[in-house]
Design a protein around this motif. Structure first.
Motif, PDB file in Angstrom:
ATOM      1  N   THR A   1      -6.273   1.474  77.141  1.00 52.87           N
ATOM      2  CA  THR A   1      -6.309   2.005  78.387  1.00 52.87           C
ATOM      3  C   THR A   1      -5.685   0.981  79.389  1.00 52.87           C
ATOM      4  O   THR A   1      -6.251  -0.107  79.427  1.00 52.87           O
ATOM      5  CB  THR A   1      -7.704   2.578  78.524  1.00 52.87           C
ATOM      6  OG1 THR A   1      -8.043   3.552  78.025  1.00 52.87           O
ATOM      7  CG2 THR A   1      -7.580   3.099  80.257  1.00 52.87           C
ATOM      8  N   LEU A   2      -4.680   1.314  80.362  1.00 55.27           N
ATOM      9  CA  LEU A   2      -4.295   0.389  81.123  1.00 55.27           C
ATOM     10  C   LEU A   2      -5.039   0.182  82.452  1.00 55.27           C
ATOM     11  O   LEU A   2      -5.157   1.363  83.060  1.00 55.27           O
ATOM     12  CB  LEU A   2      -2.642   0.586  81.455  1.00 55.27           C
ATOM     13  CG  LEU A   2      -2.032  -0.422  82.501  1.00 55.27           C
ATOM     14  CD1 LEU A   2      -2.011  -1.857  82.011  1.00 55.27           C
ATOM     15  CD2 LEU A   2      -0.722   0.281  82.644  1.00 55.27           C
ATOM     16  N   GLN A   3      -5.508  -0.578  82.921  1.00 55.99           N
ATOM     17  CA  GLN A   3      -5.960  -0.761  84.324  1.00 55.99           C
ATOM     18  C   GLN A   3      -5.121  -2.033  85.040  1.00 55.99           C
ATOM     19  O   GLN A   3      -4.944  -2.869  84.596  1.00 55.99           O
ATOM     20  CB  GLN A   3      -7.512  -1.166  84.337  1.00 55.99           C
ATOM     21  CG  GLN A   3      -7.972  -1.515  85.591  1.00 55.99           C
ATOM     22  CD  GLN A   3      -9.234  -1.988  85.707  1.00 55.99           C
ATOM     23  OE1 GLN A   3     -10.278  -1.074  85.613  1.00 55.99           O
ATOM     24  NE2 GLN A   3      -9.900  -2.994  85.748  1.00 55.99           N
ATOM     25  N   VAL A   4      -4.779  -1.718  86.360  1.00 56.44           N
ATOM     26  CA  VAL A   4      -4.200  -2.686  87.152  1.00 56.44           C
ATOM     27  C   VAL A   4      -5.291  -3.307  88.087  1.00 56.44           C
ATOM     28  O   VAL A   4      -5.981  -2.519  88.655  1.00 56.44           O
ATOM     29  CB  VAL A   4      -3.124  -1.982  88.011  1.00 56.44           C
ATOM     30  CG1 VAL A   4      -2.509  -3.279  88.838  1.00 56.44           C
ATOM     31  CG2 VAL A   4      -2.048  -1.409  87.068  1.00 56.44           C
ATOM     32  N   ALA A   5      -5.474  -4.625  87.988  1.00 49.74           N
ATOM     33  CA  ALA A   5      -6.410  -5.434  88.765  1.00 49.74           C
ATOM     34  C   ALA A   5      -5.658  -6.255  89.745  1.00 49.74           C
ATOM     35  O   ALA A   5      -4.638  -6.889  89.628  1.00 49.74           O
ATOM     36  CB  ALA A   5      -7.051  -6.372  87.947  1.00 49.74           C
ATOM     37  N   ILE A   6      -5.876  -6.231  91.215  1.00 51.58           N
ATOM     38  CA  ILE A   6      -5.410  -6.679  92.057  1.00 51.58           C
ATOM     39  C   ILE A   6      -6.406  -7.605  93.058  1.00 51.58           C
ATOM     40  O   ILE A   6      -7.324  -7.093  93.305  1.00 51.58           O
ATOM     41  CB  ILE A   6      -4.905  -5.712  93.226  1.00 51.58           C
ATOM     42  CG1 ILE A   6      -3.684  -4.969  92.351  1.00 51.58           C
ATOM     43  CG2 ILE A   6      -4.331  -6.679  94.346  1.00 51.58           C
ATOM     44  CD1 ILE A   6      -2.858  -3.885  93.419  1.00 51.58           C
ATOM     45  N   ASP A   7      -6.506  -8.899  92.797  1.00 55.06           N
ATOM     46  CA  ASP A   7      -7.388  -9.726  93.444  1.00 55.06           C
ATOM     47  C   ASP A   7      -7.276  -9.421  94.877  1.00 55.06           C
ATOM     48  O   ASP A   7      -6.131  -9.282  95.413  1.00 55.06           O
ATOM     49  CB  ASP A   7      -6.937 -11.206  93.220  1.00 55.06           C
ATOM     50  CG  ASP A   7      -7.353 -11.786  91.775  1.00 55.06           C
ATOM     51  OD1 ASP A   7      -8.027 -10.764  91.083  1.00 55.06           O
ATOM     52  OD2 ASP A   7      -7.086 -13.020  91.314  1.00 55.06           O
ATOM     53  N   CYS A   8      -8.325  -9.464  95.701  1.00 58.25           N
ATOM     54  CA  CYS A   8      -8.075  -9.331  97.150  1.00 58.25           C
ATOM     55  C   CYS A   8      -9.671 -10.018  97.732  1.00 58.25           C
ATOM     56  O   CYS A   8     -10.522 -10.282  97.289  1.00 58.25           O
ATOM     57  CB  CYS A   8      -8.249  -7.719  97.703  1.00 58.25           C
ATOM     58  SG  CYS A   8      -9.311  -6.845  96.920  1.00 58.25           S
ATOM     59  N   THR A   9      -9.574  -9.916  99.367  1.00 60.38           N
ATOM     60  CA  THR A   9     -10.646 -10.370  99.749  1.00 60.38           C
ATOM     61  C   THR A   9     -11.390  -9.267 100.578  1.00 60.38           C
ATOM     62  O   THR A   9     -12.619  -9.302 100.833  1.00 60.38           O
ATOM     63  CB  THR A   9     -10.247 -11.217 100.868  1.00 60.38           C
ATOM     64  OG1 THR A   9      -9.503 -10.838 101.891  1.00 60.38           O
ATOM     65  CG2 THR A   9      -9.939 -12.636 100.461  1.00 60.38           C
ATOM     66  N   ASP A  10     -10.746  -8.180 100.677  1.00 59.05           N
ATOM     67  CA  ASP A  10     -11.131  -6.813 101.365  1.00 59.05           C
ATOM     68  C   ASP A  10     -10.757  -5.740 100.784  1.00 59.05           C
ATOM     69  O   ASP A  10      -9.965  -4.777 100.904  1.00 59.05           O
ATOM     70  CB  ASP A  10     -10.742  -6.747 102.761  1.00 59.05           C
ATOM     71  CG  ASP A  10     -11.457  -5.514 103.660  1.00 59.05           C
ATOM     72  OD1 ASP A  10     -12.235  -4.681 102.903  1.00 59.05           O
ATOM     73  OD2 ASP A  10     -11.098  -5.489 104.987  1.00 59.05           O
ATOM     74  N   PRO A  11     -11.633  -5.318  99.474  1.00 55.13           N
ATOM     75  CA  PRO A  11     -11.168  -3.999  98.606  1.00 55.13           C
ATOM     76  C   PRO A  11     -11.333  -2.917  99.297  1.00 55.13           C
ATOM     77  O   PRO A  11     -10.287  -2.193  99.191  1.00 55.13           O
ATOM     78  CB  PRO A  11     -12.336  -4.099  97.646  1.00 55.13           C
ATOM     79  CG  PRO A  11     -12.886  -5.659  97.607  1.00 55.13           C
ATOM     80  CD  PRO A  11     -12.850  -6.171  98.892  1.00 55.13           C
ATOM     81  N   GLN A  12     -12.072  -2.508 100.378  1.00 60.19           N
ATOM     82  CA  GLN A  12     -12.159  -1.458 100.857  1.00 60.19           C
ATOM     83  C   GLN A  12     -10.896  -1.208 101.760  1.00 60.19           C
ATOM     84  O   GLN A  12     -10.607  -0.178 101.883  1.00 60.19           O
ATOM     85  CB  GLN A  12     -13.206  -1.155 101.949  1.00 60.19           C
ATOM     86  CG  GLN A  12     -14.619  -1.313 101.344  1.00 60.19           C
ATOM     87  CD  GLN A  12     -14.711  -0.340 100.396  1.00 60.19           C
ATOM     88  OE1 GLN A  12     -14.824   0.992 100.685  1.00 60.19           O
ATOM     89  NE2 GLN A  12     -14.834  -0.327  99.082  1.00 60.19           N
ATOM     90  N   ARG A  13     -10.327  -2.363 102.330  1.00 62.47           N
ATOM     91  CA  ARG A  13      -9.123  -2.072 103.224  1.00 62.47           C
ATOM     92  C   ARG A  13      -7.920  -1.682 101.993  1.00 62.47           C
ATOM     93  O   ARG A  13      -7.075  -0.666 102.394  1.00 62.47           O
ATOM     94  CB  ARG A  13      -8.680  -3.386 103.882  1.00 62.47           C
ATOM     95  CG  ARG A  13      -7.352  -3.198 104.744  1.00 62.47           C
ATOM     96  CD  ARG A  13      -7.425  -4.603 105.336  1.00 62.47           C
ATOM     97  NE  ARG A  13      -6.029  -4.638 106.218  1.00 62.47           N
ATOM     98  CZ  ARG A  13      -5.807  -5.567 106.788  1.00 62.47           C
ATOM     99  NH1 ARG A  13      -6.068  -6.736 106.486  1.00 62.47           N
ATOM    100  NH2 ARG A  13      -4.627  -5.427 107.593  1.00 62.47           N
ATOM    101  N   LEU A  14      -7.904  -2.429 100.972  1.00 59.83           N
ATOM    102  CA  LEU A  14      -6.824  -1.968 100.000  1.00 59.83           C
ATOM    103  C   LEU A  14      -7.086  -0.782  99.112  1.00 59.83           C
ATOM    104  O   LEU A  14      -6.104  -0.094  98.849  1.00 59.83           O
ATOM    105  CB  LEU A  14      -6.831  -3.223  99.077  1.00 59.83           C
ATOM    106  CG  LEU A  14      -6.230  -4.329  99.695  1.00 59.83           C
ATOM    107  CD1 LEU A  14      -5.811  -5.700  98.445  1.00 59.83           C
ATOM    108  CD2 LEU A  14      -4.817  -4.140 100.538  1.00 59.83           C
ATOM    109  N   VAL A  15      -8.157  -0.352  99.210  1.00 56.45           N
ATOM    110  CA  VAL A  15      -8.623   1.090  98.405  1.00 56.45           C
ATOM    111  C   VAL A  15      -7.931   2.260  99.489  1.00 56.45           C
ATOM    112  O   VAL A  15      -6.950   2.810  98.902  1.00 56.45           O
ATOM    113  CB  VAL A  15     -10.122   1.296  98.408  1.00 56.45           C
ATOM    114  CG1 VAL A  15     -10.360   2.880  98.185  1.00 56.45           C
ATOM    115  CG2 VAL A  15     -10.621   0.544  96.951  1.00 56.45           C
ATOM    116  N   SER A  16      -8.088   1.984 100.847  1.00 61.18           N
ATOM    117  CA  SER A  16      -7.534   2.855 101.732  1.00 61.18           C
ATOM    118  C   SER A  16      -5.863   2.853 101.628  1.00 61.18           C
ATOM    119  O   SER A  16      -5.395   3.819 101.642  1.00 61.18           O
ATOM    120  CB  SER A  16      -8.104   2.830 102.915  1.00 61.18           C
ATOM    121  OG  SER A  16      -7.466   3.543 103.990  1.00 61.18           O
TER     122      SER A  16
END
Length: 150
Positions: free
Chosen positions: A4-19
């Motif tokens: 199963t492929l998952q893309v992981a993106i490092d970030c400081t504000d997950p909620q902002r990037l989820v949106s």
């Protein structure tokens, strides 16, 4: 082998990037597993130590394709901001491929870029090569991660 492929993106504000990325990809925020009101509740019930839950918000930190076709995208909270160019990036293919006339592809790409800049992306450069039948735009998401629209 089951993969199963998952893309992981490092970030400081997950909620902002989820949106942002849910809008960009047509995905939806991933709901917490059944019986849990939040992802933090889920991870706490799974035995994740409290010190590891520091910084974990109440909202989702991942998005999923509502059709079940595309990979899950997880926004991994990290303490440091992005410092260098991505070594891997996402390409959003909206133009339709070379069988579509360049003018039509360009308009499709431009429309998508306008929508994404309205959602918080920044244009880095336009790759406009009519002599090569090519048009694409390189952007950054709200935390500076590069991606292409072509």
């Amino acid at each position: 082998m089951d993969l199963t492929l998952q893309v992981a993106i490092d970030c400081t504000d997950p909620q902002r990037l989820v949106s942002f990325w849910a809008d960009a990809l047509g995905y939806v925020p991933e709901p917490p597993p059944g019986g849990h009101d939040t992802w933090r509740d889920y991870w706490a019930d799974m035995g994740v130590p409290e010190e590891e839950l520091n910084g974990v918000g109440e909202g989702p930190e991942s998005i999923v394709d509502p059709t079940g076709q595309g990979p899950r995208v997880w926004f991994q909270p990290v303490p440091e901001p992005k410092a260098v160019k991505n070594r891997v990036h996402l390409d959003l293919k909206v133009g339709g491929g070379r069988s579509v006339p360049l003018a039509v592809r360009t308009q499709r790409i431009t429309t998508t870029v306008e929508r994404l800049t309205g959602a918080g992306a920044t244009v880095l450069r336009v790759m406009d090569r009519p002599d090569m039948d090519y048009y694409a735009v390189v952007l950054q998401d709200p935390e500076g991660n590069e991606f292409c629209v072509g």
